[in-house]
Scaffold this active site. Sequence first.
Site, PDB file in Angstrom:
ATOM      1  N   ASP A 116       0.830  -1.205   0.000  1.00  0.00           N
ATOM      2  CA  ASP A 116       0.000   0.000   0.000  1.00  0.00           C
ATOM      3  C   ASP A 116       0.870   1.264   0.000  1.00  0.00           C
ATOM      4  O   ASP A 116       1.628   1.509   0.934  1.00  0.00           O
ATOM      5  CB  ASP A 116      -0.882  -0.060   1.256  1.00  0.00           C
ATOM      6  N   ASP A 190     -10.360   4.316  -1.270  1.00  0.00           N
ATOM      7  CA  ASP A 190     -11.027   3.319  -0.426  1.00  0.00           C
ATOM      8  C   ASP A 190     -12.544   3.277  -0.588  1.00  0.00           C
ATOM      9  O   ASP A 190     -13.204   4.309  -0.689  1.00  0.00           O
ATOM     10  CB  ASP A 190     -10.710   3.588   1.048  1.00  0.00           C
TER      11      ASP A 190
HETATM   12  C1  GLA Z   1      -5.338   2.365   2.858  1.00  0.00           C
HETATM   13  C2  GLA Z   1      -5.869   1.225   2.001  1.00  0.00           C
HETATM   14  C3  GLA Z   1      -6.944   0.470   2.776  1.00  0.00           C
HETATM   15  C4  GLA Z   1      -6.357  -0.052   4.081  1.00  0.00           C
HETATM   16  C5  GLA Z   1      -5.769   1.092   4.896  1.00  0.00           C
HETATM   17  C6  GLA Z   1      -5.010   0.591   6.098  1.00  0.00           C
HETATM   18  O1  GLA Z   1      -6.319   3.336   3.092  1.00  0.00           O
HETATM   19  O2  GLA Z   1      -6.372   1.700   0.787  1.00  0.00           O
HETATM   20  O3  GLA Z   1      -7.448  -0.607   2.002  1.00  0.00           O
HETATM   21  O4  GLA Z   1      -5.373  -1.010   3.795  1.00  0.00           O
HETATM   22  O5  GLA Z   1      -4.868   1.859   4.097  1.00  0.00           O
HETATM   23  O6  GLA Z   1      -4.380   1.609   6.818  1.00  0.00           O
END
Ligand code: GLA
Length: 369
Positions: A116, A190
């Site tokens: 990520d 997200d």
């Molecule tokens: C980002 C990702 C999410 C999750 C969070 C965790 O926002 O896109 O899917 O993994 O981090 O902190």
Amino acid sequence: MGWNSWNYFAGRVTDADVRAAADALVSTGMRDAGYVYVNIDDTWQGQRDRHGVLQPNSKFPDMKALADYVHSKGLKLGIYSSPGPQTCAHYAGSYRHEKKDAATYAKWGIDYLKYDMCSYGNMMDKKYGKPTAANAEQRLAADKAVYEKMHKALLATGRPIVFSMCQYGWDDVWKWGATVGGNSWRTTGDINDTYKRMAEIGFGQAGLAKYAGRDQSSGHWNDPDMLEIGNGGMTEDEYRTHMSLWALLAAPLLAGNDLSRMTPATLAMLTNKDVIAIDQDPLGRQGDRLSQEGMQEIWSRPLSRGAIAVGLFNRSQDPQPITLSLPAANMGPNAKLHDVWANQDVSATGGSYTTSVPGHGAVLLRISQ
Ligand code: GLA
């Protein structure tokens, strides 16, 4: 297919929650329906020891033992990191420790890594400036490089580890994700447990089909983010839209609810065999939008043996009749139609099929010649 801790547990997730999820995948029949990856998201990380080897924090006392437990159930274990020094929840990322972290994952028996962007995005901002046309090339090169670096580190371990890229669809990642080793890449920011956000993401995937497909390994797939089904923020019709769209999109199906406390309706939705068969169809071709008229959308997906899947979506709040024209979907007038959620055959008349679709709802059809 599998489960991920983030959407429900977020930063609270513990070893016990992950074991409970693994137990539930087996006892509910979800594993046998195809959900095999048990993925720990952010907040498992502790400190690095004096050799730079990352340790889990106190919520995860023994990662190897957890992996052994998950494997003993016929499941696979996934983990989470960032190319930056910090993850999105401000835990340790893999920056300058890529090889070591990959080796640690392999030693524990990890089968899947979600990688990520998080703080690496800030590093790019500092180094090149916020995204503009002038620095686009430099940022793209840096974006590719960090993912390729971890891909190579994972390869070097000799352990097959699915590489799930998460950089929110930046730099049109679908065009190059596979070339840096991605098995999937998030195409958006997200998701959350609302119809508005789910629909914005799901219906926003038009045009990406050509970038997804099978290959010798686990394939390379567009990832519109994890499922919210069962988390309580949407109606059953809205969750049916979520599941139908994701299946048409050949999306990774990562349940994001508390599996040890789900209703029979949630379980039935997640394990519907015909819907899973569409998502996992061996041809591996993603679907796309066929038509859009006001608040109605029709999406279709080619399936193996000349069949297709079609979703009739009503984005308005009230029920509406939606009509599918068989020729518009490239199907002959004698095609056989099966309503997947209703689990019944239906018939077209005069080359078209009309049905009432609930507000925010979906009808999913499997059509064969
Ligand atoms: C980002 C990702 C999410 C999750 C969070 C965790 O926002 O896109 O899917 O993994 O981090 O902190």
